[in-house]
Write a protein that holds these residues in place. Structure first.
Motif, PDB file in Angstrom:
ATOM      1  N   SER A 131      97.723 -51.292  78.017  1.00  0.00           N
ATOM      2  CA  SER A 131      98.755 -50.807  78.944  1.00  0.00           C
ATOM      3  C   SER A 131     100.090 -51.532  78.697  1.00  0.00           C
ATOM      4  CB  SER A 131      98.235 -50.982  80.365  1.00  0.00           C
ATOM      5  OG  SER A 131      99.292 -51.081  81.273  1.00  0.00           O
ATOM      6  N   LYS A 132     100.028 -52.846  78.425  1.00  0.00           N
ATOM      7  CA  LYS A 132     101.248 -53.597  78.078  1.00  0.00           C
ATOM      8  C   LYS A 132     101.862 -53.049  76.786  1.00  0.00           C
ATOM      9  CE  LYS A 132      99.839 -57.898  77.843  1.00  0.00           C
ATOM     10  NZ  LYS A 132      99.851 -59.317  77.485  1.00  0.00           N
ATOM     11  N   LEU A 133     100.994 -52.850  75.771  1.00  0.00           N
ATOM     12  CA  LEU A 133     101.457 -52.334  74.481  1.00  0.00           C
ATOM     13  C   LEU A 133     102.079 -50.950  74.627  1.00  0.00           C
ATOM     14  CD1 LEU A 133      98.376 -53.344  72.337  1.00  0.00           C
ATOM     15  CD2 LEU A 133     100.727 -53.965  71.761  1.00  0.00           C
ATOM     16  N   ALA A 134     101.422 -50.092  75.416  1.00  0.00           N
ATOM     17  CA  ALA A 134     101.890 -48.707  75.552  1.00  0.00           C
ATOM     18  C   ALA A 134     103.262 -48.673  76.220  1.00  0.00           C
ATOM     19  CB  ALA A 134     100.867 -47.883  76.346  1.00  0.00           C
ATOM     20  N   ALA A 175      89.865 -56.016  80.011  1.00  0.00           N
ATOM     21  CA  ALA A 175      90.915 -56.803  79.335  1.00  0.00           C
ATOM     22  C   ALA A 175      91.631 -55.939  78.289  1.00  0.00           C
ATOM     23  CB  ALA A 175      90.318 -58.040  78.676  1.00  0.00           C
ATOM     24  N   GLY A 176      90.847 -55.127  77.575  1.00  0.00           N
ATOM     25  CA  GLY A 176      91.423 -54.237  76.565  1.00  0.00           C
ATOM     26  C   GLY A 176      92.339 -53.203  77.191  1.00  0.00           C
ATOM     27  N   THR A 177      91.919 -52.663  78.337  1.00  0.00           N
ATOM     28  CA  THR A 177      92.733 -51.665  79.034  1.00  0.00           C
ATOM     29  C   THR A 177      94.058 -52.280  79.480  1.00  0.00           C
ATOM     30  OG1 THR A 177      90.707 -50.619  79.802  1.00  0.00           O
ATOM     31  CG2 THR A 177      92.721 -50.001  80.944  1.00  0.00           C
ATOM     32  N   THR A 183      98.460 -54.781  64.357  1.00  0.00           N
ATOM     33  CA  THR A 183      98.730 -53.812  63.291  1.00  0.00           C
ATOM     34  C   THR A 183      98.777 -52.417  63.919  1.00  0.00           C
ATOM     35  OG1 THR A 183      96.403 -53.384  62.832  1.00  0.00           O
ATOM     36  CG2 THR A 183      97.451 -55.193  61.606  1.00  0.00           C
ATOM     37  N   LEU A 184      99.396 -51.466  63.193  1.00  0.00           N
ATOM     38  CA  LEU A 184      99.477 -50.093  63.704  1.00  0.00           C
ATOM     39  C   LEU A 184      98.082 -49.443  63.803  1.00  0.00           C
ATOM     40  CD1 LEU A 184     101.228 -47.802  64.764  1.00  0.00           C
ATOM     41  CD2 LEU A 184     101.715 -47.127  62.420  1.00  0.00           C
ATOM     42  N   PRO A 185      97.194 -49.591  62.797  1.00  0.00           N
ATOM     43  CA  PRO A 185      95.858 -48.990  62.943  1.00  0.00           C
ATOM     44  C   PRO A 185      95.093 -49.537  64.163  1.00  0.00           C
ATOM     45  CG  PRO A 185      96.243 -49.596  60.650  1.00  0.00           C
ATOM     46  CD  PRO A 185      97.392 -50.146  61.447  1.00  0.00           C
ATOM     47  N   ARG A 186      95.272 -50.839  64.441  1.00  0.00           N
ATOM     48  CA  ARG A 186      94.616 -51.427  65.621  1.00  0.00           C
ATOM     49  C   ARG A 186      95.174 -50.808  66.906  1.00  0.00           C
ATOM     50  NH1 ARG A 186      92.340 -57.092  66.899  1.00  0.00           N
ATOM     51  NH2 ARG A 186      93.156 -57.623  68.944  1.00  0.00           N
ATOM     52  N   PHE A 187      96.482 -50.645  66.946  1.00  0.00           N
ATOM     53  CA  PHE A 187      97.128 -49.984  68.093  1.00  0.00           C
ATOM     54  C   PHE A 187      96.607 -48.554  68.243  1.00  0.00           C
ATOM     55  CE2 PHE A 187     100.591 -47.243  69.693  1.00  0.00           C
ATOM     56  CZ  PHE A 187     100.827 -47.830  70.931  1.00  0.00           C
ATOM     57  N   ASP A 188      96.515 -47.851  67.117  1.00  0.00           N
ATOM     58  CA  ASP A 188      96.072 -46.447  67.158  1.00  0.00           C
ATOM     59  C   ASP A 188      94.628 -46.324  67.655  1.00  0.00           C
ATOM     60  OD1 ASP A 188      98.512 -45.453  66.311  1.00  0.00           O
ATOM     61  OD2 ASP A 188      97.957 -45.395  64.185  1.00  0.00           O
ATOM     62  N   VAL A 189      93.753 -47.254  67.227  1.00  0.00           N
ATOM     63  CA  VAL A 189      92.358 -47.220  67.687  1.00  0.00           C
ATOM     64  C   VAL A 189      92.306 -47.480  69.195  1.00  0.00           C
ATOM     65  CG1 VAL A 189      90.127 -48.423  67.596  1.00  0.00           C
ATOM     66  CG2 VAL A 189      91.277 -47.789  65.469  1.00  0.00           C
ATOM     67  N   MET A 190      93.067 -48.478  69.668  1.00  0.00           N
ATOM     68  CA  MET A 190      93.072 -48.746  71.113  1.00  0.00           C
ATOM     69  C   MET A 190      93.641 -47.558  71.885  1.00  0.00           C
ATOM     70  SD  MET A 190      94.042 -52.766  71.660  1.00  0.00           S
ATOM     71  CE  MET A 190      93.390 -52.900  73.329  1.00  0.00           C
ATOM     72  N   SER A 191      94.646 -46.911  71.314  1.00  0.00           N
ATOM     73  CA  SER A 191      95.250 -45.753  71.955  1.00  0.00           C
ATOM     74  C   SER A 191      94.225 -44.626  72.106  1.00  0.00           C
ATOM     75  CB  SER A 191      96.456 -45.307  71.127  1.00  0.00           C
ATOM     76  OG  SER A 191      96.932 -44.071  71.594  1.00  0.00           O
ATOM     77  N   GLY A 240      87.251 -59.460  72.578  1.00  0.00           N
ATOM     78  CA  GLY A 240      86.946 -59.110  73.968  1.00  0.00           C
ATOM     79  C   GLY A 240      87.717 -57.915  74.480  1.00  0.00           C
ATOM     80  N   LEU A 241      88.327 -57.127  73.566  1.00  0.00           N
ATOM     81  CA  LEU A 241      89.129 -55.981  74.007  1.00  0.00           C
ATOM     82  C   LEU A 241      88.322 -54.681  74.013  1.00  0.00           C
ATOM     83  CD1 LEU A 241      92.441 -56.858  72.085  1.00  0.00           C
ATOM     84  CD2 LEU A 241      91.899 -57.305  74.484  1.00  0.00           C
ATOM     85  N   ALA A 242      87.204 -54.664  73.284  1.00  0.00           N
ATOM     86  CA  ALA A 242      86.341 -53.475  73.257  1.00  0.00           C
ATOM     87  C   ALA A 242      84.882 -53.923  73.288  1.00  0.00           C
ATOM     88  CB  ALA A 242      86.615 -52.641  72.003  1.00  0.00           C
TER      89      ALA A 242
END
Lengths: 162, 162
Positions: free
Chosen positions: B116-119, B110-112, B45-53, B89-91
């Protein structure tokens, strides 16, 4: 002639990403301020304002699904908002003669009056917030935004034609 | 010299409103496409992407409240997203030595890697979606967006100084 930015092809992805981040920033700042003013000056939320705005453009009324499509929000949220607008006397649900299961949502005349006040205030806020853009660049700025939407629409047409 | 748009003062509020509606349209179309691709290509989801970003920009970690502030979303939503990132396991949540009640959230390695793939994918989508903007106008377009944000920041400074 406009000065060329002299971007190398390899710089383009970064320049486009930078542009997108600036769009997000500008849009986010304006939207946050609109939310704040709607809340402080009218006790309104932005989704409620957006639903009334959609209804104001269709005086004959809209189905719930049409409101959701126009606003790109989920049907569930729209239901709750329309519920409260109805309770507050700002909207009504009316039956569709030719389809017994369908209902249309319309603004009441009180709703139309209330939205007209909000729309006037909203236009003033935008006027105030965008006053930093040089007046002679407004049309050019709008045209640049069109280059984005036109490109996206062409891409979509191509995808659909496949 | 640039051609002047020759707007009368009385046209300005309408021209600014038109600009704002075009900003909303362009931004909304891009965002809808990003949501669609994140979902279809990554199950994100976009909010999940934004939090990881946000987490990727602060390798030492962020408090929940800091994530909310950065993203301007409610703490409740962030809690749920961080919960699921942790389960996947991403955070991780880590204790703050000097403040027993506080916890920091950090990406795992793993989260990083995943972000990086998503970005990279995200940068490619933006590059593709903004390809309609003439390359030699990208910097000018960004500068126009700056005139909005600069004006809003000056206004805020003046309000705070009162």
């Amino acid at each position: 002639m406009r000065p060329s930015a002299k971007l190398h092809d390899s710089d383009l992805p970064k320049a486009r990403l930078r542009l997108w981040l600036k769009m997000l920033k500008a849009q986010g700042s304006i939207e946050a301020e609109i939310r704040r003013r709607l809340r402080d000056e009218f006790g309104f939320t932005l989704p409620r304002f957006d639903v009334m705005s959609a209804l104001s453009r269709f005086p004959k009324g809209l189905k719930m699904s049409e409101i959701s499509n126009l606003l790109k929000v989920s049907n569930g949220n729209v239901t709750g908002i329309v519920e409260r607008l109805t309770q507050d006397g700002l909207a009504v649900r009316v039956a569709v003669p030719e389809d017994r299961r369908a209902q249309l949502v319309r603004l009441t005349s009180a709703g139309t009056r209330e939205f007209s006040k909000l729309a006037t205030a909203h236009e003033g806020w935008i006027d105030d917030m965008l006053a930093g853009v040089p007046a002679d660049r407004l049309d050019d700025f709008s045209a640049l935004l069109d280059t984005i939407t036109d490109h996206l629409e062409r891409r979509e047409d191509q995808t659909n034609a496949k």
